[in-house]
Design a protein around this motif. Structure first.
Motif, PDB file in Angstrom:
ATOM      1  N   PHE A  62     -11.726 -30.328 -48.618  1.00 34.13           N
ATOM      2  CA  PHE A  62     -11.676 -29.124 -47.791  1.00 34.13           C
ATOM      3  C   PHE A  62     -10.484 -29.227 -46.846  1.00 34.13           C
ATOM      4  N   PRO A  63      -9.579 -28.233 -46.815  1.00 39.91           N
ATOM      5  CA  PRO A  63      -8.515 -28.244 -45.811  1.00 39.91           C
ATOM      6  C   PRO A  63      -9.073 -27.705 -44.490  1.00 39.91           C
ATOM      7  N   LEU A  64      -8.770 -28.397 -43.412  1.00 41.19           N
ATOM      8  CA  LEU A  64      -9.264 -27.990 -42.089  1.00 41.19           C
ATOM      9  C   LEU A  64      -8.139 -28.055 -41.073  1.00 41.19           C
ATOM     10  N   PHE A  65      -8.258 -27.254 -40.034  1.00 47.02           N
ATOM     11  CA  PHE A  65      -7.350 -27.341 -38.901  1.00 47.02           C
ATOM     12  C   PHE A  65      -8.009 -28.222 -37.854  1.00 47.02           C
ATOM     13  N   TYR A  66      -7.187 -28.915 -37.081  1.00 48.68           N
ATOM     14  CA  TYR A  66      -7.734 -29.757 -36.029  1.00 48.68           C
ATOM     15  C   TYR A  66      -6.845 -29.674 -34.803  1.00 48.68           C
ATOM     16  N   GLY A  67      -7.344 -30.214 -33.704  1.00 47.71           N
ATOM     17  CA  GLY A  67      -6.578 -30.246 -32.469  1.00 47.71           C
ATOM     18  C   GLY A  67      -6.989 -31.434 -31.636  1.00 47.71           C
ATOM     19  N   GLU A  68      -6.260 -31.647 -30.575  1.00 49.28           N
ATOM     20  CA  GLU A  68      -6.560 -32.750 -29.672  1.00 49.28           C
ATOM     21  C   GLU A  68      -6.882 -32.168 -28.301  1.00 49.28           C
ATOM     22  N   VAL A  69      -7.992 -32.629 -27.732  1.00 54.54           N
ATOM     23  CA  VAL A  69      -8.425 -32.164 -26.417  1.00 54.54           C
ATOM     24  C   VAL A  69      -8.851 -33.377 -25.612  1.00 54.54           C
ATOM     25  N   GLY A  70      -8.195 -33.612 -24.487  1.00 59.75           N
ATOM     26  CA  GLY A  70      -8.573 -34.712 -23.612  1.00 59.75           C
ATOM     27  C   GLY A  70      -8.575 -36.067 -24.289  1.00 59.75           C
ATOM     28  N   GLY A  71      -7.648 -36.313 -25.193  1.00 57.86           N
ATOM     29  CA  GLY A  71      -7.566 -37.603 -25.863  1.00 57.86           C
ATOM     30  C   GLY A  71      -8.511 -37.759 -27.047  1.00 57.86           C
ATOM     31  N   SER A  72      -9.265 -36.724 -27.374  1.00 60.77           N
ATOM     32  CA  SER A  72     -10.163 -36.746 -28.527  1.00 60.77           C
ATOM     33  C   SER A  72      -9.731 -35.678 -29.521  1.00 60.77           C
ATOM     34  N   TYR A  73     -10.118 -35.864 -30.768  1.00 57.46           N
ATOM     35  CA  TYR A  73      -9.797 -34.877 -31.794  1.00 57.46           C
ATOM     36  C   TYR A  73     -10.972 -33.929 -31.997  1.00 57.46           C
ATOM     37  N   VAL A  74     -10.642 -32.669 -32.281  1.00 53.83           N
ATOM     38  CA  VAL A  74     -11.636 -31.631 -32.491  1.00 53.83           C
ATOM     39  C   VAL A  74     -11.407 -31.004 -33.858  1.00 53.83           C
ATOM     40  N   ILE A  75     -12.468 -30.913 -34.654  1.00 54.09           N
ATOM     41  CA  ILE A  75     -12.435 -30.217 -35.932  1.00 54.09           C
ATOM     42  C   ILE A  75     -13.477 -29.114 -35.842  1.00 54.09           C
ATOM     43  N   VAL A  76     -13.093 -27.909 -36.191  1.00 48.51           N
ATOM     44  CA  VAL A  76     -14.010 -26.783 -36.102  1.00 48.51           C
ATOM     45  C   VAL A  76     -14.734 -26.588 -37.430  1.00 48.51           C
ATOM     46  N   ALA A  77     -16.067 -26.630 -37.385  1.00 46.64           N
ATOM     47  CA  ALA A  77     -16.882 -26.373 -38.580  1.00 46.64           C
ATOM     48  C   ALA A  77     -17.120 -24.877 -38.660  1.00 46.64           C
ATOM     49  N   SER A  78     -16.219 -24.185 -39.335  1.00 45.44           N
ATOM     50  CA  SER A  78     -16.297 -22.739 -39.438  1.00 45.44           C
ATOM     51  C   SER A  78     -16.263 -22.326 -40.894  1.00 45.44           C
ATOM     52  N   LYS A  79     -16.935 -21.287 -41.180  1.00 43.30           N
ATOM     53  CA  LYS A  79     -16.921 -20.730 -42.531  1.00 43.30           C
ATOM     54  C   LYS A  79     -16.279 -19.347 -42.439  1.00 43.30           C
ATOM     55  N   GLY A  80     -15.085 -19.347 -41.850  1.00 41.54           N
ATOM     56  CA  GLY A  80     -14.344 -18.102 -41.693  1.00 41.54           C
ATOM     57  C   GLY A  80     -15.040 -17.098 -40.796  1.00 41.54           C
ATOM     58  N   GLY A  81     -15.831 -17.553 -39.850  1.00 44.14           N
ATOM     59  CA  GLY A  81     -16.534 -16.647 -38.948  1.00 44.14           C
ATOM     60  C   GLY A  81     -17.898 -16.210 -39.444  1.00 44.14           C
ATOM     61  N   ALA A  82     -18.345 -16.758 -40.590  1.00 39.91           N
ATOM     62  CA  ALA A  82     -19.679 -16.416 -41.114  1.00 39.91           C
ATOM     63  C   ALA A  82     -20.761 -16.949 -40.175  1.00 39.91           C
ATOM     64  N   PRO A  83     -21.944 -16.356 -40.188  1.00 43.77           N
ATOM     65  CA  PRO A  83     -23.001 -16.795 -39.274  1.00 43.77           C
ATOM     66  C   PRO A  83     -23.573 -18.182 -39.602  1.00 43.77           C
ATOM     67  N   GLU A  84     -23.386 -18.666 -40.841  1.00 42.46           N
ATOM     68  CA  GLU A  84     -23.922 -19.993 -41.180  1.00 42.46           C
ATOM     69  C   GLU A  84     -22.798 -21.031 -41.197  1.00 42.46           C
ATOM     70  N   HIS A  85     -23.170 -22.296 -41.029  1.00 39.65           N
ATOM     71  CA  HIS A  85     -22.207 -23.389 -41.059  1.00 39.65           C
ATOM     72  C   HIS A  85     -21.757 -23.654 -42.500  1.00 39.65           C
ATOM     73  N   PRO A  86     -20.562 -24.226 -42.663  1.00 39.31           N
ATOM     74  CA  PRO A  86     -20.142 -24.601 -44.011  1.00 39.31           C
ATOM     75  C   PRO A  86     -21.034 -25.737 -44.534  1.00 39.31           C
ATOM     76  N   GLY A  87     -21.116 -25.849 -45.849  1.00 41.14           N
ATOM     77  CA  GLY A  87     -21.969 -26.860 -46.455  1.00 41.14           C
ATOM     78  C   GLY A  87     -21.626 -28.270 -46.027  1.00 41.14           C
TER      79      GLY A  87
END
Length: 90
Positions: A62-87
């Motif tokens: 799965f390709p994902l976008f990530y970022g760094e916040v306060g020295g930690s990494y953040v990955i967003v579990a999004s299904k393109g804005g769908a109401p359920e989480h990705p598998g």
């Protein structure tokens, strides 16, 4: 990652992105230019997450976008804005 396959039902732009990332060893694809509608383009770092299916035991990419916040990494579990989480999140 050779034993992992692309996750099913990915939009074509994601498939293209994964291929570009893999074929270049990450040099072309790590930084991705996103062009959201009605917003300016932005460049974001991306990664390829490899997971193992809970039921199938198959490995998926799965390709994902990530970022760094306060020295930690953040990955967003999004299904393109769908109401359920990705598998992979479960």
């Amino acid at each position: 990652m050779t034993d992992a396959k692309l996750a099913p039902n990915m939009p074509q732009w994601m498939v293209d992105h994964v291929h570009r990332y893999q074929e270049s060893g990450g040099t072309d694809g790590h930084m991705y230019t996103a062009s959201p509608p009605n917003l300016p383009s932005l460049v974001v770092p991306s990664l390829l997450l490899v997971t193992t299916g809970r039921k199938s035991g198959e490995r998926f990419i799965f390709p994902l976008f990530y970022g760094e916040v306060g020295g930690s990494y953040v990955i967003v579990a999004s299904k393109g804005g769908a109401p359920e989480h990705p598998g992979w999140y479960k």
